[in-house]
Design a protein around this motif. Structure first.
Motif, PDB file in Angstrom:
ATOM      1  N   PHE A 337       0.852  -1.187   0.000  1.00  0.00           N
ATOM      2  CA  PHE A 337       0.000   0.000   0.000  1.00  0.00           C
ATOM      3  C   PHE A 337       0.893   1.243   0.000  1.00  0.00           C
ATOM      4  CE2 PHE A 337      -2.458   3.321   2.168  1.00  0.00           C
ATOM      5  CZ  PHE A 337      -3.610   3.284   1.413  1.00  0.00           C
ATOM      6  N   ASP A 338       0.450   2.261  -0.726  1.00  0.00           N
ATOM      7  CA  ASP A 338       1.243   3.489  -0.778  1.00  0.00           C
ATOM      8  C   ASP A 338       0.592   4.539   0.114  1.00  0.00           C
ATOM      9  OD1 ASP A 338       2.708   5.702  -1.313  1.00  0.00           O
ATOM     10  OD2 ASP A 338       1.925   5.977  -3.362  1.00  0.00           O
ATOM     11  N   GLU A 339       1.133   4.668   1.340  1.00  0.00           N
ATOM     12  CA  GLU A 339       0.484   5.570   2.293  1.00  0.00           C
ATOM     13  C   GLU A 339       0.668   7.039   1.926  1.00  0.00           C
ATOM     14  OE1 GLU A 339       3.107   3.823   2.916  1.00  0.00           O
ATOM     15  OE2 GLU A 339       4.613   5.021   3.973  1.00  0.00           O
ATOM     16  N   THR A 340       1.623   7.315   1.038  1.00  0.00           N
ATOM     17  CA  THR A 340       1.805   8.727   0.681  1.00  0.00           C
ATOM     18  C   THR A 340       0.638   9.251  -0.161  1.00  0.00           C
ATOM     19  OG1 THR A 340       3.079   8.158  -1.288  1.00  0.00           O
ATOM     20  CG2 THR A 340       4.325   8.564   0.736  1.00  0.00           C
ATOM     21  N   ALA A 341      -0.209   8.305  -0.607  1.00  0.00           N
ATOM     22  CA  ALA A 341      -1.393   8.736  -1.355  1.00  0.00           C
ATOM     23  C   ALA A 341      -2.427   9.358  -0.418  1.00  0.00           C
ATOM     24  CB  ALA A 341      -2.002   7.549  -2.097  1.00  0.00           C
ATOM     25  N   LEU A 342      -2.290   9.085   0.883  1.00  0.00           N
ATOM     26  CA  LEU A 342      -3.217   9.667   1.850  1.00  0.00           C
ATOM     27  C   LEU A 342      -2.608  10.951   2.424  1.00  0.00           C
ATOM     28  CD1 LEU A 342      -4.427   6.542   3.854  1.00  0.00           C
ATOM     29  CD2 LEU A 342      -5.389   7.550   1.801  1.00  0.00           C
ATOM     30  N   PHE A 343      -3.456  11.843   2.803  1.00  0.00           N
ATOM     31  CA  PHE A 343      -3.037  13.142   3.346  1.00  0.00           C
ATOM     32  C   PHE A 343      -2.066  13.840   2.405  1.00  0.00           C
ATOM     33  CE2 PHE A 343      -3.683  10.296   7.087  1.00  0.00           C
ATOM     34  CZ  PHE A 343      -4.918  10.800   7.437  1.00  0.00           C
ATOM     35  N   ALA A 344      -2.285  13.676   1.142  1.00  0.00           N
ATOM     36  CA  ALA A 344      -1.496  14.408   0.156  1.00  0.00           C
ATOM     37  C   ALA A 344      -2.304  15.663  -0.194  1.00  0.00           C
ATOM     38  CB  ALA A 344      -1.260  13.538  -1.057  1.00  0.00           C
ATOM     39  N   GLY A 345      -2.007  16.263  -1.301  1.00  0.00           N
ATOM     40  CA  GLY A 345      -2.799  17.415  -1.716  1.00  0.00           C
ATOM     41  C   GLY A 345      -2.485  18.652  -0.894  1.00  0.00           C
ATOM     42  N   ASN A 346      -3.391  19.600  -0.918  1.00  0.00           N
ATOM     43  CA  ASN A 346      -3.244  20.871  -0.206  1.00  0.00           C
ATOM     44  C   ASN A 346      -2.764  20.658   1.227  1.00  0.00           C
ATOM     45  OD1 ASN A 346      -4.075  22.983   1.669  1.00  0.00           O
ATOM     46  ND2 ASN A 346      -5.040  23.942  -0.113  1.00  0.00           N
ATOM     47  N   LYS A 347      -1.617  21.231   1.554  1.00  0.00           N
ATOM     48  CA  LYS A 347      -0.930  20.953   2.813  1.00  0.00           C
ATOM     49  C   LYS A 347      -1.816  21.275   4.026  1.00  0.00           C
ATOM     50  CE  LYS A 347       3.137  20.576   5.149  1.00  0.00           C
ATOM     51  NZ  LYS A 347       4.221  19.703   5.180  1.00  0.00           N
ATOM     52  N   LYS A 348      -2.448  22.436   3.990  1.00  0.00           N
ATOM     53  CA  LYS A 348      -3.230  22.865   5.146  1.00  0.00           C
ATOM     54  C   LYS A 348      -4.438  21.956   5.352  1.00  0.00           C
ATOM     55  CE  LYS A 348      -5.005  27.114   7.039  1.00  0.00           C
ATOM     56  NZ  LYS A 348      -5.821  28.167   6.428  1.00  0.00           N
ATOM     57  N   GLU A 349      -5.107  21.672   4.279  1.00  0.00           N
ATOM     58  CA  GLU A 349      -6.272  20.782   4.359  1.00  0.00           C
ATOM     59  C   GLU A 349      -5.858  19.388   4.814  1.00  0.00           C
ATOM     60  OE1 GLU A 349      -8.486  20.726   0.667  1.00  0.00           O
ATOM     61  OE2 GLU A 349      -8.637  22.931   0.762  1.00  0.00           O
ATOM     62  N   ALA A 350      -4.712  18.947   4.282  1.00  0.00           N
ATOM     63  CA  ALA A 350      -4.240  17.605   4.628  1.00  0.00           C
ATOM     64  C   ALA A 350      -3.925  17.510   6.119  1.00  0.00           C
ATOM     65  CB  ALA A 350      -3.004  17.258   3.805  1.00  0.00           C
ATOM     66  N   MET A 351      -3.293  18.560   6.662  1.00  0.00           N
ATOM     67  CA  MET A 351      -2.976  18.568   8.094  1.00  0.00           C
ATOM     68  C   MET A 351      -4.244  18.515   8.938  1.00  0.00           C
ATOM     69  SD  MET A 351       0.228  18.549   8.467  1.00  0.00           S
ATOM     70  CE  MET A 351       0.701  19.182  10.071  1.00  0.00           C
ATOM     71  N   LYS A 352      -5.217  19.289   8.513  1.00  0.00           N
ATOM     72  CA  LYS A 352      -6.493  19.340   9.237  1.00  0.00           C
ATOM     73  C   LYS A 352      -7.162  17.959   9.221  1.00  0.00           C
ATOM     74  CE  LYS A 352     -10.520  21.331  10.687  1.00  0.00           C
ATOM     75  NZ  LYS A 352     -11.210  20.079  10.928  1.00  0.00           N
ATOM     76  N   LEU A 353      -7.139  17.362   8.052  1.00  0.00           N
ATOM     77  CA  LEU A 353      -7.756  16.050   7.880  1.00  0.00           C
ATOM     78  C   LEU A 353      -7.065  15.019   8.762  1.00  0.00           C
ATOM     79  CD1 LEU A 353      -9.890  14.589   6.222  1.00  0.00           C
ATOM     80  CD2 LEU A 353      -8.196  14.196   4.446  1.00  0.00           C
ATOM     81  N   LYS A 354      -5.752  15.105   8.813  1.00  0.00           N
ATOM     82  CA  LYS A 354      -4.972  14.169   9.616  1.00  0.00           C
ATOM     83  C   LYS A 354      -5.290  14.358  11.102  1.00  0.00           C
ATOM     84  CE  LYS A 354      -0.098  12.869   9.777  1.00  0.00           C
ATOM     85  NZ  LYS A 354       1.165  13.227   9.115  1.00  0.00           N
TER      86      LYS A 354
END
Ligand SMILES: Cc1cc2nc3c(=O)[nH]c(=O)nc-3n(C[C@H](O)[C@H](O)[C@H](O)COP(=O)(O)OP(=O)(O)OC[C@H]3O[C@@H](n4cnc5c(N)ncnc54)[C@H](O)[C@@H]3O)c2cc1C
Ligand SMILES: *[C@@H]1O[C@H](CO)[C@@H](O)[C@H](O)[C@H]1NC(C)=O
Ligand SMILES: *[C@@H]1O[C@H](CO)[C@@H](O)[C@H](O)[C@H]1NC(C)=O
Ligand SMILES: *[C@@H]1O[C@H](CO)[C@@H](O)[C@H](O)[C@H]1NC(C)=O
Ligand SMILES: *[C@@H]1O[C@H](CO)[C@@H](O)[C@H](O)[C@H]1NC(C)=O
Length: 449
Positions: A337-354
């Protein structure tokens, strides 16, 4: 009747129908459990053969060792969300904690071992010889310990950890308290699952009788992954209770084994409004995520200062060797599985999502303190903690290295003994479930329609 003889009996009773039935009972559970899995580049068949041949036997052996079989847990935390009334009345729900004499001496002091593992091998050995950590530590080590505590990796964590030093926490021998059928069901059990799916899955509520899976298509990949992890865990628990069902009981013994009808009720396509096979696919998804974490954590365990410390040096070294061997096999899996595919994209949104992901998962680990059946609570806590550790490994901002950089002021990645034990035992459960699917597949392909 043992599991083996049950299978043999089932086979011999039903072999007459083998050709006519053409495996359609099996087909109804497994027809969609094949080929590639969504959101990852892997297929069911590759996982089956990899797990059943390479991982499962080695992992089982490792988990039977002293380091991994004794799990320290607080089963008496009060439920933080509601007052739980009934304790599961069934005797199968009881957990028998270890008496102090049953736990290896070395383990009792070994939370310090893990604390020390990143500091200095010599210091560790010195401490080991003296049998205690306190008086024998140099000022430097003591300071490092304090530093370590200060920089505790709370921010990395996806899971609430029990306070292992609390007098309420007890060692439990996992081999003596296996996960199996307990009779825990009905409104109490549903309340737990409902609160997990309805209140703790980013408000994705799941409409009964409507295909969750299809319904999930509009979701972002992270939230879909979250749901699939929980659903995979749920499937694994339900596979275990079907595979180690209480088939019969008399004055002398209890007979545990496969209950194929129970399995069908939970996973047959027609009996679950089409959902059963999706649940099984989610189990494979969970498997892949956990396998990837094991591959990634390898360097951490390669550190010379890391010991699976139980106080018996020869056995401890041997176990470390088998552990590394297992992790190298995990790493060799070709379709990770490629975990870098998760929480990628827009940095701020990704941090919030995480962050949301973390809070939600932490909350689920607290819901486990509301499970009334102690046996279920034990394994529920262990498995959520193990999965929390998996997520910590996959999404930590810290480097996981074989040689921690000592001049680096930023402390390196750490795991506590409790996290390590839960990580491997949780994966052991999922690996066993995948193995059990093979047994159910053969049992089903032999039953009369
Ligand atoms: C944390 C925990 C641990 C447990 N451990 C054990 C145990 O060790 N031994 C034991 O005998 N019982 C255990 N149970 C109980 C067991 O999981 C079931 O709740 C119980 O057997 C009743 O099953 P059920 O058929 O009513 O549906 P449940 O499994 O309770 O499911 C409730 C609803 O969720 C949906 N659902 C079911 N499976 C999935 C899935 N995989 N993905 C998505 N949705 C799903 C269905 O709509 C189902 O009606 C545990 C329960 C919990 C909450
Ligand atoms: C550890 O510290 C305690 C309290 O300071 C002391 O009683 C004990 O003897 C020490 N143990 C060792 C092995 O030095
Ligand atoms: C945590 O779980 C409880 C119980 O399901 C729920 O009531 C609460 O809203 C959840 N809190 C968060 C922050 O998700
Ligand atoms: C197997 O499970 C089914 C469905 O829950 C139940 O009706 C049956 O009694 C179980 N069989 C045995 C042998 O316990
Ligand atoms: C170790 O960390 C220090 C400080 O962050 C850095 O300057 C140095 O290059 C690092 N060494 C290695 C080998 O990474």
């Amino acid at each position: 009747m043992t599991m083996k003889s049950f299978i043999l009996l089932a086979l011999s009773l039903t072999s007459v129908h083998m050709t006519t039935a053409a495996g359609s009972a099996a087909h109804r559970c497994f027809c969609q459990v094949t080929g590639t899995l969504d959101d990852c580049a892997c297929d069911v068949e590759t996982i089956d053969s990899f797990n059943n041949k390479e991982i499962f036997p080695k992992l089982q052996k490792l988990l039977s060792s002293d380091y991994f079989r004794f799990y320290k847990v607080n089963l008496n935390n009060p439920c933080p969300f509601w007052t739980d009334h009934s304790q599961c009345g069934l005797k199968y729900c009881a957990v028998k904690p270890c008496t102090p004499g049953e736990v290896p001496e070395g383990l009792k002091s070994s939370s310090y071992k893990v604390l020390l593992s990143h500091i200095d091998l010599e210091e560790c050995e010195k401490a080991e010889k003296l049998g205690a950590v306190n008086g024998s530590l140099s000022d430097e080590t003591r300071q490092a310990l304090q530093e370590w505590k200060k920089h505790d990796d709370e921010s990395d964590r996806f899971c609430m950890l029990d306070d292992v030093d609390s007098p309420e926490s007890q060692y439990v021998d996992l081999l003596l308290n296996p996960e199996r059928f307990t009779g825990y069901k009905g409104p109490e059990a549903w309340r737990i699952w409902n609160s997990i799916y309805e209140e703790n899955c980013f408000n994705l509520f799941l409409i009964k009788g409507q295909g969750f899976y299809r319904w999930l298509e509009g979701l972002c990949v992270e939230k879909r992954a979250f749901f699939r992890l929980i659903s995979g865990l749920h499937a694994s628990i339900n596979i275990h209770l079907s595979a180690r069902y209480l088939l019969d009981e008399n004055w002398f013994e209890m007979k545990w084994g496969h209950n194929v009808s129970e399995f069908q009720l939970r996973f047959d396509k027609e009996l679950t409004e089409g959902e059963g096979p999706n649940r099984l696919r989610n189990l494979y998804f969970l498997y892949l995520i956990e396998l990837r974490a094991l591959a990634k954590i390898l360097p951490y365990f390669e550190r010379p200062a890391f010991h699976l410390y139980t106080g018996q040096p020869t056995e401890d070294n041997e176990k470390k060797k088998s552990l590394l061997e297992l992790l190298h096999i995990a790493k060799s899996f070709p379709l990770h599985f490629d975990e870098t595919a998760l929480f990628a994209g827009n940095k701020k949104e990704a941090m919030k999502l995480k962050e949301d992901f973390k809070l939600t998962f932490k909350n689920i680990s607290r819901v486990m303190d509301c499970v009334e059946c102690f046996k279920c609570r034990l394994w529920g806590k262990l498995q959520t903690q193990g999965l929390g550790t998996v997520l910590k490994i996959l999404f930590s901002e810290r480097q996981i290295e074989a040689m921690p950089n000592t001049s680096n002021t930023n402390p390196s990645f750490q795991l506590s003994r409790q996290e390590i034990v839960s990580l491997f035992n949780a994966f052991g459960r999922i690996s066993t479930s995948v193995r059990e699917l093979d047994n159910f597949r053969s049992l089903l392909s032999n039953i009369k329609q």
